[in-house]
Scaffold this motif. Sequence first.
Motif, short mmCIF file in Angstrom:
data_model
loop_
_atom_site.label_atom_id
_atom_site.label_comp_id
_atom_site.label_asym_id
_atom_site.label_seq_id
_atom_site.Cartn_x
_atom_site.Cartn_y
_atom_site.Cartn_z
N ARG C 47 0.83 -1.21 0.00
CA ARG C 47 0.00 0.00 0.00
C ARG C 47 0.86 1.27 0.00
O ARG C 47 0.42 2.31 -0.47
CB ARG C 47 -0.98 -0.02 1.17
CG ARG C 47 -2.07 -1.09 1.00
CD ARG C 47 -2.96 -1.22 2.22
NE ARG C 47 -3.65 0.03 2.53
CZ ARG C 47 -4.76 0.43 1.92
NH1 ARG C 47 -5.30 -0.31 1.00
NH2 ARG C 47 -5.32 1.57 2.25
N GLY C 51 0.69 4.04 -2.84
CA GLY C 51 0.42 5.43 -2.48
C GLY C 51 -0.79 5.59 -1.57
O GLY C 51 -1.21 6.70 -1.28
N PHE C 52 -1.38 4.46 -1.11
CA PHE C 52 -2.52 4.56 -0.19
C PHE C 52 -2.06 4.82 1.23
O PHE C 52 -2.84 5.25 2.07
CB PHE C 52 -3.37 3.29 -0.24
CG PHE C 52 -3.92 3.02 -1.60
CD1 PHE C 52 -4.56 4.02 -2.31
CD2 PHE C 52 -3.81 1.77 -2.18
CE1 PHE C 52 -5.07 3.78 -3.57
CE2 PHE C 52 -4.31 1.53 -3.44
CZ PHE C 52 -4.95 2.54 -4.14
N LEU C 54 1.22 6.61 3.45
CA LEU C 54 2.44 7.39 3.34
C LEU C 54 3.48 6.79 4.28
O LEU C 54 3.21 6.66 5.48
CB LEU C 54 2.18 8.84 3.73
CG LEU C 54 1.41 9.66 2.72
CD1 LEU C 54 1.31 11.09 3.19
CD2 LEU C 54 2.07 9.60 1.36
N MET C 69 6.02 10.36 -1.83
CA MET C 69 4.94 11.18 -1.31
C MET C 69 3.86 11.49 -2.36
O MET C 69 2.98 12.30 -2.12
CB MET C 69 5.51 12.50 -0.75
CG MET C 69 6.32 12.30 0.51
SD MET C 69 5.27 11.72 1.85
CE MET C 69 6.49 11.16 3.01
N LEU C 70 3.96 10.86 -3.52
CA LEU C 70 2.97 11.15 -4.56
C LEU C 70 1.63 10.50 -4.25
O LEU C 70 1.59 9.40 -3.73
CB LEU C 70 3.45 10.58 -5.89
CG LEU C 70 4.38 11.40 -6.76
CD1 LEU C 70 4.52 10.72 -8.11
CD2 LEU C 70 3.85 12.81 -6.95
N PRO C 71 0.51 11.19 -4.56
CA PRO C 71 -0.79 10.53 -4.41
C PRO C 71 -0.91 9.38 -5.42
O PRO C 71 -0.25 9.42 -6.46
CB PRO C 71 -1.80 11.63 -4.71
CG PRO C 71 -1.06 12.65 -5.49
CD PRO C 71 0.38 12.56 -5.06
N PRO C 72 -1.73 8.37 -5.12
CA PRO C 72 -1.78 7.17 -5.96
C PRO C 72 -2.07 7.47 -7.42
O PRO C 72 -1.50 6.81 -8.31
CB PRO C 72 -2.90 6.33 -5.34
CG PRO C 72 -3.50 7.13 -4.25
CD PRO C 72 -2.61 8.28 -3.95
N GLU C 73 -2.94 8.48 -7.67
CA GLU C 73 -3.33 8.70 -9.06
C GLU C 73 -2.20 9.23 -9.93
O GLU C 73 -2.30 9.26 -11.14
CB GLU C 73 -4.56 9.61 -9.14
CG GLU C 73 -4.36 11.05 -8.71
CD GLU C 73 -4.67 11.26 -7.22
OE1 GLU C 73 -4.63 10.28 -6.46
OE2 GLU C 73 -4.93 12.42 -6.85
N ARG C 75 0.94 7.94 -9.76
CA ARG C 75 2.05 6.98 -9.76
C ARG C 75 2.04 6.07 -10.98
O ARG C 75 3.01 5.36 -11.23
CB ARG C 75 1.99 6.12 -8.51
CG ARG C 75 2.23 6.93 -7.26
CD ARG C 75 2.40 6.05 -6.06
NE ARG C 75 2.59 6.91 -4.90
CZ ARG C 75 3.21 6.55 -3.80
NH1 ARG C 75 3.71 5.33 -3.67
NH2 ARG C 75 3.35 7.39 -2.80
N MET C 79 -3.54 -1.85 -9.99
CA MET C 79 -3.63 -2.63 -8.77
C MET C 79 -4.82 -3.57 -8.83
O MET C 79 -5.91 -3.21 -9.29
CB MET C 79 -3.75 -1.68 -7.56
CG MET C 79 -3.88 -2.42 -6.26
SD MET C 79 -3.00 -1.60 -4.92
CE MET C 79 -3.56 -2.56 -3.52
#
Lengths: 262, 291, 354
Positions: C47, C51-52, C54, C69-73, C75, C79
């Motif tokens: 996770r 990116g779910f 941190l 530190m990037l948000p999941p969208e 990356r 998944m």
Amino acid sequence: MKGGKLLLGAAVTSVYVFLMLPIAIVVIASFNSGKYLKFPPEGFSLRWYANFFGSQPFMDATLLSFVLAVVAAAVATVIAVPAALYYVRHAGRWRETFRMLTLAPLLLPEILTAIALLFFYYQIGIGTKSALGLYLGHVVICIPFFFLQVTSALYNISPSLEEAARSLGATSWTSFRRVTLPLIKPGVINGALFAFIISFDNVSISLLLKGVGTTTLPMQVFDYLRWDFDPTTAAASTVSIAMTLGAVILVDRLVGLRAMRY
Amino acid sequence: MTAPSPTARPPGVRPRWLLAAPVLVTVAALIVVPYVNILVMSFRVPSTTKPYLPGFTFGNYTKALADPDFFYFELLFDTLRLALTITFLCLVVAYPVAFHLARTTSRWKGVLYALVLSPLLVGVVIRSFGWIILLANNGLINQSLKAWGMAPLPLMYNEFGVVLALVHVFLPFMILPLMGAIQGIDPRLEEAARSLGAGPAKVFWRVLFPLSMPGVQSGCILVFVLSCGAYVTPALLGAGRVHTMTTEVITLLDQFLWPFGAALALILSVVGLAAVAIYARLSGRLMRGLA
Amino acid sequence: MTKLKLDGLQKHYGTVAAVKGIDLDVAEGELVSLLGPSGCGKTTTLRCVAGFELPTGGRITFDGNEVTMLPPERRDIGMVFQNYALFPHMTVRENLRFGLEMRKVDAASMERRVADVLGMVQLTSMETRYPRQLSGGQQQRVALARALVIEPKLLLLDEPLANLDAKLRDEMRFFIRSLQKRVGITTLYVTHDQAEAMVMSDRIVVMFDGLIHQVGGARDIYDRPATRQVASFIGLSNFVTGRVAGRDGSLWRLETSFGTISCGAGIAPGAGSPATAMVRPEAIDLSAAPVAGAFPGRVSERFFLGNLVDYRITMSDGTLLQVQQPATAAFAPGDEVHATLPAERAWLVRDDAA
């Protein structure tokens, strides 16, 4: 064993009769031609409905109740949906405190809340001169019911659906709009229905906060009942029941048809 | 996709509290502040011509709790007694219905569930009105009694009418949590108890009822609190002859005795909440004892 | 194709450490499994990569670009979730188009890519169905297709087979593995099922309590486990404790209370220090007659397993050994036997419990 089953059946049936009896009686009284309901009824008449629809105060009160309920439900939507989202998905350490605060209007005696609001409005100078106070009072008591509906809807959808949307490249807003919102829609509509009914039937808040010369439908019925027995109020009550029932059926149609897709 | 920059805003620190802001502002402005205000108000000096006189006093509380003829003290006692009676009656009446609804496999289950819920969709005023039509001195029941040559009964303008109507008003609030609790009890537990030789009464008192305690507790608390704060039904069915704390508070408001009304209202809520807390402790101990 | 690198990755929840600093390199096109019991930190690690979560410490890089530190969208990952997380209000086709819409792919290539991927997972005829109208296996393949259609840098799978019945799970293992090889995508696979990890992975990462205990191929991990926990998590094992008596080339002599055995090791214990050797039950040989280097014992229990017979052998000092032999060998409870523990199948493990 058999006797026990029968006894339970009889007890249960009589409770259902008890639950429905006074409501049925009001509806029957509204169609009764005499002033006092007798058994057997004296005859069928629509004269109390003619009285009701011909009465300016009753019409004004009905209109106000309807507008009040629609506005309260709409404003409560904007407040309760984000609150439920926050509570279910994001709330941290203060989670339970947050829930208690949100449910406070439900947990505190409604009449006490009405008194508190009345005093408060007088202290800050708006008093009951403006209808704003009445509207705000209705909004505040609608929030908990709305919140509970949306919260349970949110609990029924897996957070991994939102994560899946994020992993596919959706921002948190897009994922809310495209995934979460469509899935909690039945909960939101139910919440709005609840809010509408709570506001439409409310007496305690309206009793103390209604402005001078304005009144809601349940208040009008309440005032009539305190001073005189007039079957016009039975007609008013039946109309009120019909309006609530109409809202329920409408929502059932809306949510029911949507829910059938998946 | 371009190479993402590592300094982008991390997902955890979005202003998520913004979601909580509307409800917090609303509750703060329309619940917290007014309740603090009412608390302050209860220490003001009453006046019949304006909301209150300058200065602060404990007089409202001493008058409420220790006036010579204990008028308000008795009123508080009556109110709690009434609430307790209603709660007990609701529990007794609701249990069989909740049990039946939780366990029935009838295809009418949905309809029965709707029947339990439907009174909630009808306002308190209308439901009380129904009881007035039935119970009034010249109401349906008494007219029928007269028609059959019997003496009319005093069914309304007394505690009987108020309790009956309030039991009706609050019954769904008892049935729903009870039903939830009973649904959560594995029916095989009852069968197991039967197989071990327990009769129906023993099964109920030793297995079903103790396991449904969470539902009993939430139902009782809900009904008790709602009964303490009930105003509309006592006002209509009591019609000035049944006095509770709430009807008295509203009367005081009409007489413009706000600070005293505020004190009475607060005493009622505090005593009500204390009763609930004691009950929760007692039944909590009971539940732990059973576990 | 993307290289994934974890550098001292840590995740704490308050005072609880879920991941206590792990380093991992995943090569381009490689399938690496994170294997361990529940609560070992494997899902948290996944996770963090997605990116779910941190991380509270360390770095995650894709091809050298930091994404910690990037948000999941942002990356660019695909998944597959344990419960599939298919959008219930969208058809199969709408589910697959979702990621492409987020990437603003034009209509024509969207059609083409959806059709291609549906072909790959053999669900072309199911396009207009809703998820609830599909079987578990079909839902699983839609979830896979939805993750692959966006042609992500990295494929992440979180216990994707856990909700399938045993037979289907076997089929899907091979299906996912061959699909992953065909697409050539770098993949991180979380599972608690050792057989699944052994069948599917290029390399297995065995985790316990937030730490990596061993990284290696299936054979390495089975025959040469680094720690006692790894050995007991994967397959059956006997642990024999004793004192290190000395060293013969690559083998170590371990003095136990029923005799001295020889074993290999990936660690270098000092002479005289206590140590634990692991021997798999099927590696031990039993014979009725005395054999050179064998230790005497007695059959105390026997269980018939079909293809194998499972014995409990009580050694001279009371040590209990589990031994599995082909069903042709027949010893009865009470029989005197001689057990051989072959040096090439005995292995010294790190034993923090000892």
